[in-house]
Design a protein around this motif. Sequence first.
Motif, PDB file in Angstrom:
ATOM      1  N   LEU A 129      -4.757  17.334  -6.775  1.00 35.23           N
ATOM      2  CA  LEU A 129      -4.254  18.529  -7.448  1.00 35.23           C
ATOM      3  C   LEU A 129      -2.736  18.520  -7.436  1.00 35.23           C
ATOM      4  CD1 LEU A 129      -5.166  21.180  -8.805  1.00 35.23           C
ATOM      5  CD2 LEU A 129      -4.948  22.280  -6.568  1.00 35.23           C
ATOM      6  N   SER A 130      -2.124  18.606  -8.614  1.00 33.78           N
ATOM      7  CA  SER A 130      -0.674  18.674  -8.750  1.00 33.78           C
ATOM      8  C   SER A 130      -0.346  19.915  -9.562  1.00 33.78           C
ATOM      9  CB  SER A 130      -0.135  17.419  -9.441  1.00 33.78           C
ATOM     10  OG  SER A 130       1.259  17.486  -9.627  1.00 33.78           O
ATOM     11  N   GLY A 131       0.124  20.962  -8.862  1.00 32.98           N
ATOM     12  CA  GLY A 131       0.316  22.237  -9.539  1.00 32.98           C
ATOM     13  C   GLY A 131      -1.043  22.819  -9.884  1.00 32.98           C
ATOM     14  N   LYS A 132      -1.313  22.994 -11.196  1.00 29.68           N
ATOM     15  CA  LYS A 132      -2.602  23.495 -11.643  1.00 29.68           C
ATOM     16  C   LYS A 132      -3.453  22.393 -12.276  1.00 29.68           C
ATOM     17  CE  LYS A 132      -1.006  28.240 -12.505  1.00 29.68           C
ATOM     18  NZ  LYS A 132      -0.903  29.330 -13.511  1.00 29.68           N
ATOM     19  N   GLN A 133      -2.944  21.163 -12.252  1.00 28.46           N
ATOM     20  CA  GLN A 133      -3.646  20.060 -12.897  1.00 28.46           C
ATOM     21  C   GLN A 133      -4.167  19.054 -11.879  1.00 28.46           C
ATOM     22  OE1 GLN A 133      -0.652  18.469 -15.601  1.00 28.46           O
ATOM     23  NE2 GLN A 133      -1.569  19.566 -17.311  1.00 28.46           N
ATOM     24  N   HIS A 134      -5.300  18.428 -12.220  1.00 32.08           N
ATOM     25  CA  HIS A 134      -5.818  17.318 -11.437  1.00 32.08           C
ATOM     26  C   HIS A 134      -5.303  16.032 -12.077  1.00 32.08           C
ATOM     27  CE1 HIS A 134      -8.712  19.336  -8.732  1.00 32.08           C
ATOM     28  NE2 HIS A 134      -8.717  20.260  -9.687  1.00 32.08           N
ATOM     29  N   VAL A 135      -4.672  15.187 -11.278  1.00 35.16           N
ATOM     30  CA  VAL A 135      -4.090  13.952 -11.800  1.00 35.16           C
ATOM     31  C   VAL A 135      -4.583  12.763 -10.980  1.00 35.16           C
ATOM     32  CG1 VAL A 135      -2.024  15.129 -12.624  1.00 35.16           C
ATOM     33  CG2 VAL A 135      -2.024  14.120 -10.348  1.00 35.16           C
ATOM     34  N   PRO A 136      -4.706  11.576 -11.595  1.00 41.13           N
ATOM     35  CA  PRO A 136      -5.105  10.382 -10.838  1.00 41.13           C
ATOM     36  C   PRO A 136      -3.966   9.876  -9.960  1.00 41.13           C
ATOM     37  CG  PRO A 136      -4.675   9.818 -13.133  1.00 41.13           C
ATOM     38  CD  PRO A 136      -4.584  11.313 -13.031  1.00 41.13           C
ATOM     39  N   LEU A 137      -4.333   9.350  -8.799  1.00 36.05           N
ATOM     40  CA  LEU A 137      -3.354   8.809  -7.854  1.00 36.05           C
ATOM     41  C   LEU A 137      -3.914   7.539  -7.229  1.00 36.05           C
ATOM     42  CD1 LEU A 137      -1.221  10.601  -5.191  1.00 36.05           C
ATOM     43  CD2 LEU A 137      -2.831   8.843  -4.448  1.00 36.05           C
ATOM     44  N   ARG A 138      -3.054   6.541  -7.082  1.00 33.37           N
ATOM     45  CA  ARG A 138      -3.441   5.292  -6.426  1.00 33.37           C
ATOM     46  C   ARG A 138      -2.290   4.825  -5.544  1.00 33.37           C
ATOM     47  NH1 ARG A 138      -6.966   1.023  -8.064  1.00 33.37           N
ATOM     48  NH2 ARG A 138      -6.930   1.621 -10.276  1.00 33.37           N
ATOM     49  N   ASN A 139      -2.618   4.357  -4.332  1.00 30.17           N
ATOM     50  CA  ASN A 139      -1.621   3.782  -3.428  1.00 30.17           C
ATOM     51  C   ASN A 139      -1.805   2.269  -3.370  1.00 30.17           C
ATOM     52  OD1 ASN A 139      -0.281   6.222  -2.291  1.00 30.17           O
ATOM     53  ND2 ASN A 139      -2.346   6.673  -1.586  1.00 30.17           N
ATOM     54  N   LEU A 140      -0.687   1.565  -3.205  1.00 29.19           N
ATOM     55  CA  LEU A 140      -0.777   0.117  -3.038  1.00 29.19           C
ATOM     56  C   LEU A 140       0.355  -0.377  -2.152  1.00 29.19           C
ATOM     57  CD1 LEU A 140       1.539  -1.381  -5.014  1.00 29.19           C
ATOM     58  CD2 LEU A 140      -0.050  -0.683  -6.785  1.00 29.19           C
ATOM     59  N   GLN A 141       0.203  -1.606  -1.685  1.00 32.14           N
ATOM     60  CA  GLN A 141       1.235  -2.288  -0.919  1.00 32.14           C
ATOM     61  C   GLN A 141       1.813  -3.392  -1.788  1.00 32.14           C
ATOM     62  OE1 GLN A 141       2.604  -2.085   2.276  1.00 32.14           O
ATOM     63  NE2 GLN A 141       1.614  -0.089   2.524  1.00 32.14           N
ATOM     64  N   LEU A 142       3.138  -3.376  -1.944  1.00 39.33           N
ATOM     65  CA  LEU A 142       3.833  -4.356  -2.770  1.00 39.33           C
ATOM     66  C   LEU A 142       4.679  -5.255  -1.881  1.00 39.33           C
ATOM     67  CD1 LEU A 142       4.213  -5.007  -5.829  1.00 39.33           C
ATOM     68  CD2 LEU A 142       6.298  -3.622  -5.739  1.00 39.33           C
ATOM     69  N   LYS A 143       4.609  -6.574  -2.108  1.00 39.78           N
ATOM     70  CA  LYS A 143       5.359  -7.540  -1.310  1.00 39.78           C
ATOM     71  C   LYS A 143       6.332  -8.320  -2.190  1.00 39.78           C
ATOM     72  CE  LYS A 143       2.159 -10.100   0.397  1.00 39.78           C
ATOM     73  NZ  LYS A 143       1.468 -11.128   1.196  1.00 39.78           N
ATOM     74  N   GLU A 144       7.524  -8.571  -1.620  1.00 42.49           N
ATOM     75  CA  GLU A 144       8.515  -9.414  -2.296  1.00 42.49           C
ATOM     76  C   GLU A 144       9.372 -10.099  -1.240  1.00 42.49           C
ATOM     77  OE1 GLU A 144      11.733  -9.072  -5.946  1.00 42.49           O
ATOM     78  OE2 GLU A 144      11.805  -7.578  -4.336  1.00 42.49           O
ATOM     79  N   ASP A 145       9.393 -11.422  -1.266  1.00 37.53           N
ATOM     80  CA  ASP A 145      10.202 -12.218  -0.328  1.00 37.53           C
ATOM     81  C   ASP A 145       9.955 -11.833   1.127  1.00 37.53           C
ATOM     82  OD1 ASP A 145      11.346 -13.555  -2.477  1.00 37.53           O
ATOM     83  OD2 ASP A 145      13.013 -12.142  -2.639  1.00 37.53           O
ATOM     84  N   GLY A 146       8.678 -11.651   1.478  1.00 35.88           N
ATOM     85  CA  GLY A 146       8.317 -11.349   2.857  1.00 35.88           C
ATOM     86  C   GLY A 146       8.491  -9.895   3.263  1.00 35.88           C
ATOM     87  N   TYR A 147       8.939  -9.038   2.346  1.00 32.80           N
ATOM     88  CA  TYR A 147       9.143  -7.616   2.644  1.00 32.80           C
ATOM     89  C   TYR A 147       8.077  -6.814   1.910  1.00 32.80           C
ATOM     90  CZ  TYR A 147      11.569  -3.135   3.214  1.00 32.80           C
ATOM     91  OH  TYR A 147      11.897  -1.841   3.532  1.00 32.80           O
TER      92      TYR A 147
END
Length: 265
Positions: A129-147
């Motif tokens: 829920l964002s405000g009065k709307q339902h919105v899709p959400l996704r989390n991820l892990q991003l890697k670059e040069d070992g970080y």
Amino acid sequence: MALMKFLNNRPDTPYFRPPPLYFRVLKSCDQLRSLMFEEFASKVQQRGCYIMRGHELRGTAPPNNINVTARTQFFRAPILSVSEDLFTEAEALLHPHAPLTPLKMSSPNEGLVTVQGEVAEFSAVKDVLSGKQHVPLRNLQLKEDGYAMSVCLRREAGIHSFNVGDQINLSHMKLNHSSYGPQLHSTTYTKTETKVEDRAEVLIIGVATSEKPKQLEVLLDDGESLFIDSELWNPFDKELEEVAVRVTVQIKGKQIMQIKKNQCE
């Protein structure tokens, strides 16, 4: 400016009806359809001039937002003269600067940034829920040069399809700090792109079943493994019984999207 005065001074009465607005559309983008009713979007063209009535002012604090409703009307109007500087300013508002920035050098003081890297893991899409709307959400892990860094993607960016190992580019991201550490968040300007790589002279030396439905895992001579749709692989399966298969492929992350036999010289 007259518009700012209008947005900052909404009378505190339920009977208030905003006066008609005479305006010119300086710049527009694809987000217009998500901000307006579908039937109105085609009636408002870039650089066109209009008189709008039947709109509303909404917001909890100034400046308020102009809200288009089913009762809103747009009338074509005479040309409203504006300077080229305003067109440039409008372009910057719709397409803000977001320089390509290494993950480990991202800073909350840099404003919007564009980052790239490999998808290490990702969650399923959630409905929040964002405000009065339902919105899709996704989390991820991003890697670059070992970080590695945590990324939170909302709305359109959240429903983008990912695979572990995908090389992706995320534009117009904002770095926030929380009790869990730094995290990149998508914005309304974010665009998500999975990089596609063309490789010639790829030597496939083995194939195996995969946990993914209708997918196989192929082994390359350098030890790397990739995934391929079983139907896409069928024409090469018989050949692998006798000799390693030399092909040209198009790869998206860890997925072979196209494959063709190399022509004999």
